[in-house]
Design a protein around this motif. Structure first.
Motif, PDB file in Angstrom:
ATOM      1  N   LEU A 110       0.856  -1.188   0.000  1.00 36.67           N
ATOM      2  CA  LEU A 110       0.000   0.000   0.000  1.00 36.67           C
ATOM      3  C   LEU A 110       0.892   1.238   0.000  1.00 36.67           C
ATOM      4  CD1 LEU A 110      -2.758  -0.861   2.628  1.00 36.67           C
ATOM      5  CD2 LEU A 110      -3.110  -0.407   0.203  1.00 36.67           C
ATOM      6  N   ASP A 111       0.632   2.155  -0.943  1.00 38.12           N
ATOM      7  CA  ASP A 111       1.443   3.371  -0.994  1.00 38.12           C
ATOM      8  C   ASP A 111       0.980   4.385   0.051  1.00 38.12           C
ATOM      9  OD1 ASP A 111      -0.666   4.909  -2.076  1.00 38.12           O
ATOM     10  OD2 ASP A 111       0.198   4.994  -4.076  1.00 38.12           O
ATOM     11  N   GLU A 112       1.504   5.591  -0.004  1.00 40.66           N
ATOM     12  CA  GLU A 112       1.243   6.614   1.013  1.00 40.66           C
ATOM     13  C   GLU A 112      -0.213   7.054   1.079  1.00 40.66           C
ATOM     14  OE1 GLU A 112       3.722   7.874   3.293  1.00 40.66           O
ATOM     15  OE2 GLU A 112       4.541   6.018   2.500  1.00 40.66           O
ATOM     16  N   ASP A 113      -0.963   6.885  -0.010  1.00 44.71           N
ATOM     17  CA  ASP A 113      -2.369   7.287  -0.036  1.00 44.71           C
ATOM     18  C   ASP A 113      -3.326   6.111  -0.150  1.00 44.71           C
ATOM     19  OD1 ASP A 113      -2.631  10.277   0.089  1.00 44.71           O
ATOM     20  OD2 ASP A 113      -1.165  10.120  -1.510  1.00 44.71           O
ATOM     21  N   GLY A 114      -2.827   4.896   0.095  1.00 44.69           N
ATOM     22  CA  GLY A 114      -3.694   3.730   0.114  1.00 44.69           C
ATOM     23  C   GLY A 114      -3.899   3.023  -1.209  1.00 44.69           C
ATOM     24  N   THR A 115      -3.176   3.417  -2.261  1.00 46.65           N
ATOM     25  CA  THR A 115      -3.248   2.680  -3.520  1.00 46.65           C
ATOM     26  C   THR A 115      -2.570   1.331  -3.328  1.00 46.65           C
ATOM     27  OG1 THR A 115      -3.241   4.694  -4.852  1.00 46.65           O
ATOM     28  CG2 THR A 115      -2.564   2.663  -5.961  1.00 46.65           C
ATOM     29  N   LEU A 116      -3.237   0.274  -3.750  1.00 48.92           N
ATOM     30  CA  LEU A 116      -2.701  -1.077  -3.614  1.00 48.92           C
ATOM     31  C   LEU A 116      -1.899  -1.427  -4.858  1.00 48.92           C
ATOM     32  CD1 LEU A 116      -2.479  -3.696  -2.039  1.00 48.92           C
ATOM     33  CD2 LEU A 116      -4.700  -4.373  -2.962  1.00 48.92           C
ATOM     34  N   VAL A 117      -0.611  -1.689  -4.650  1.00 45.01           N
ATOM     35  CA  VAL A 117       0.292  -2.063  -5.737  1.00 45.01           C
ATOM     36  C   VAL A 117       0.539  -3.566  -5.623  1.00 45.01           C
ATOM     37  CG1 VAL A 117       2.515  -1.656  -6.839  1.00 45.01           C
ATOM     38  CG2 VAL A 117       1.382   0.207  -5.583  1.00 45.01           C
ATOM     39  N   PHE A 118       0.142  -4.288  -6.657  1.00 49.40           N
ATOM     40  CA  PHE A 118       0.352  -5.733  -6.732  1.00 49.40           C
ATOM     41  C   PHE A 118       1.601  -5.989  -7.563  1.00 49.40           C
ATOM     42  CE2 PHE A 118      -4.198  -5.207  -6.349  1.00 49.40           C
ATOM     43  CZ  PHE A 118      -4.644  -6.285  -5.602  1.00 49.40           C
ATOM     44  N   PHE A 119       2.464  -6.866  -7.101  1.00 44.28           N
ATOM     45  CA  PHE A 119       3.569  -7.381  -7.895  1.00 44.28           C
ATOM     46  C   PHE A 119       3.293  -8.860  -8.063  1.00 44.28           C
ATOM     47  CE2 PHE A 119       5.238  -3.695  -5.749  1.00 44.28           C
ATOM     48  CZ  PHE A 119       6.073  -3.095  -6.680  1.00 44.28           C
ATOM     49  N   GLY A 120       3.357  -9.379  -9.286  1.00 46.22           N
ATOM     50  CA  GLY A 120       3.013 -10.776  -9.507  1.00 46.22           C
ATOM     51  C   GLY A 120       3.823 -11.441 -10.589  1.00 46.22           C
ATOM     52  N   GLU A 121       3.994 -12.747 -10.414  1.00 50.22           N
ATOM     53  CA  GLU A 121       4.726 -13.563 -11.379  1.00 50.22           C
ATOM     54  C   GLU A 121       3.924 -14.819 -11.691  1.00 50.22           C
ATOM     55  OE1 GLU A 121       9.214 -15.287 -12.043  1.00 50.22           O
ATOM     56  OE2 GLU A 121       8.541 -15.033  -9.982  1.00 50.22           O
ATOM     57  N   ASP A 122       3.862 -15.134 -12.964  1.00 45.13           N
ATOM     58  CA  ASP A 122       3.194 -16.350 -13.433  1.00 45.13           C
ATOM     59  C   ASP A 122       3.965 -17.574 -12.930  1.00 45.13           C
ATOM     60  OD1 ASP A 122       2.086 -18.465 -14.879  1.00 45.13           O
ATOM     61  OD2 ASP A 122       2.242 -17.455 -16.810  1.00 45.13           O
ATOM     62  N   ILE A 123       3.268 -18.468 -12.226  1.00 41.68           N
ATOM     63  CA  ILE A 123       3.924 -19.681 -11.726  1.00 41.68           C
ATOM     64  C   ILE A 123       3.303 -20.955 -12.290  1.00 41.68           C
ATOM     65  CG2 ILE A 123       4.836 -18.644  -9.602  1.00 41.68           C
ATOM     66  CD1 ILE A 123       2.404 -19.873  -8.104  1.00 41.68           C
ATOM     67  N   ARG A 124       2.628 -20.809 -13.431  1.00 38.95           N
ATOM     68  CA  ARG A 124       2.074 -22.001 -14.077  1.00 38.95           C
ATOM     69  C   ARG A 124       3.212 -22.937 -14.481  1.00 38.95           C
ATOM     70  NH1 ARG A 124      -1.238 -19.323 -18.792  1.00 38.95           N
ATOM     71  NH2 ARG A 124       0.587 -18.013 -18.596  1.00 38.95           N
ATOM     72  N   PRO A 125       2.989 -24.244 -14.345  1.00 36.76           N
ATOM     73  CA  PRO A 125       4.014 -25.197 -14.788  1.00 36.76           C
ATOM     74  C   PRO A 125       4.315 -25.021 -16.282  1.00 36.76           C
ATOM     75  CG  PRO A 125       2.254 -26.317 -13.584  1.00 36.76           C
ATOM     76  CD  PRO A 125       1.803 -24.905 -13.807  1.00 36.76           C
ATOM     77  N   ARG A 126       5.561 -25.097 -16.634  1.00 36.43           N
ATOM     78  CA  ARG A 126       5.981 -24.978 -18.040  1.00 36.43           C
ATOM     79  C   ARG A 126       6.117 -26.366 -18.633  1.00 36.43           C
ATOM     80  NH1 ARG A 126       4.375 -20.335 -17.703  1.00 36.43           N
ATOM     81  NH2 ARG A 126       5.673 -18.681 -16.963  1.00 36.43           N
ATOM     82  N   PRO A 127       5.643 -26.523 -19.876  1.00 34.05           N
ATOM     83  CA  PRO A 127       5.762 -27.856 -20.518  1.00 34.05           C
ATOM     84  C   PRO A 127       7.198 -28.222 -20.817  1.00 34.05           C
ATOM     85  CG  PRO A 127       4.637 -26.257 -21.971  1.00 34.05           C
ATOM     86  CD  PRO A 127       4.987 -25.561 -20.697  1.00 34.05           C
TER      87      PRO A 127
END
Length: 127
Positions: A110-127
């Motif tokens: 959460l930043d200084e004014d309450g904005t939610l910042v998501f950081f994400g990575e795809d973890i689907r199995p790779r063929p």
């Protein structure tokens, strides 16, 4: 044919300098441009536009209705590099990395004014 190049969200803030400091000092962004109530920040291919605004009439934080998602490669390494800068934030402002049922590994800030910042990575199995 026209091509969409990048999504650059506007992030509303009550203090432009506080938000610049937050995104630069804690999340590793660089301020590339600042004028009056506006700033453009970037980190690699990701950019955000900060816009200082007056308080809401209802008293809610400017970021209450804002969020954005940053897709990353190497989420655990990124979190480790940011961890020291996030450590002294009040409880509830940082959620460490965890796996989502939709096959993303994420951490949230959460930043200084309450904005939610998501950081994400795809973890689907790779063929």
């Amino acid at each position: 044919m026209p091509e969409l190049l990048q999504l650059t969200p506007f992030v509303l803030c009550s203090s432009l300098q506080k938000q610049i400091d937050f995104y630069c000092d804690r999340l590793g962004f660089t301020c590339g441009f600042r004028q009056d109530n506006y700033a453009f920040l970037s980190r690699g291919k990701v950019a955000i536009r900060l816009l200082e605004c007056p308080p809401r009439d209802d008293g809610r934080a400017l970021g209450d209705d804002q969020s954005f998602y940053i897709d990353v490669a190497g989420i655990d390494d990124l979190y480790e590099t940011l961890k020291a800068g996030l450590a002294d934030l009040p409880e509830g402002r940082v959620r460490p990395p965890f796996d989502q049922p939709y096959q993303q590994r994420e951490f949230h800030v959460l930043d200084e004014d309450g904005t939610l910042v998501f950081f994400g990575e795809d973890i689907r199995p790779r063929p």
